[in-house]
Design an enzyme around this catalytic site. Structure first.
Site: not given
Length: 243
Positions: A104, A122, A124, A143, A184, A239
């Site tokens: 990837e 990344h 799955h 939110y 994916h 925040y």
């Protein structure tokens, strides 16, 4: 995607095909890269222990200067050691290590080339992947959608590791720090590995929340408006602790 290793000779890598040559050798690992690799491996293992990936699915990368450290293809994360550092330049040319980078890699490099990202995760993740098969955009169920830049889009399906998938992902990421990949999984990025990981975990949680609320017979979950998300986005800017 079985484990792949290139020949090691005196600690230096060789070109694919087993032919030695100056262009095939890898340079030494810098101290900051060694530290970043240790953090990357810890993050990759966390994706497994917290159920965001199964086996060697998913991948993690972190940028150190002009070098991108990335998990290798098909190697269980619990087997990775300090000697397995795998790194490429922004052009995709391998500069560190002897393990083949993740398949990837085009997605990871596309993010680093087009954003200020310093880390990419990344996965799955099961709930997020399920949602990617149902809707073109995750409904604004919570939110924390604002923390990802707005409603999370689904990038159309394309074969893993392809330039087409990377292009679809970039369109879905426009103005966002995360998106779903159709049939994916997920991809998120951040200024640090912790931030990229937290965004992945939040995205998976929101997908699970929407699937749970949507499963109640005869009822539909209430969703937040664009104005409500904008208000949260403004509040999130202040925040946390101030250094």
């Amino acid at each position: 995607m079985a484990e792949q290793r290139r020949d090691r000779r005196d600690g230096r890598g060789a070109r694919e095909g087993g032919q030695d040559g100056p262009e095939g050798w890898r340079r030494d690992v810098l101290p900051e890269e060694a530290r970043a690799w240790e953090a990357l491996v810890a993050t990759a293992r966390r994706t497994v222990s917290e159920g965001l990936v199964v086996g060697t699915s998913g991948n993690v990368s972190v940028r150190v200067g002009e070098t991108v450290l990335v998990t290798p293809s098909g190697v269980p994360y619990d087997r990775l050691t300090a000697e397995d550092v795998t790194g490429v330049g922004l052009d995709g040319r391998q500069v560190l290590g002897t393990l083949v980078p993740t398949s990837e890699l085009p997605m990871h490099l596309a993010v680093f080339r087009t954003t200020e990202a310093r880390a990419v995760v990344h996965t799955h993740a099961v709930h997020a992947t399920a949602v990617s098969t149902l809707v073109p955009e995750l409904p604004t169920i919570h939110y924390m959608t604002a923390a990802l830049g707005g409603p999370v889009r689904v990038a159309p399906y394309a074969t893993y590791g392809s330039d087409e998938l990377a292009e679809n992902m970039l369109r879905a990421l426009a103005g966002r720090t995360g998106c779903l990949l159709g049939n994916h999984g997920t991809i998120t990025y951040g200024a640090t590995l912790d931030q990229a990981y937290d965004r992945t975990a939040q995205l998976e949680w929101m997908c699970r929340l929407w699937l749970t609320a949507s499963s109640v017979p005869g009822l539909s979950p209430s969703l937040l408006s664009g104005g409500q998300l904008a208000e949260v986005a403004e509040k999130l800017r202040g925040y946390g602790q101030r250094g």
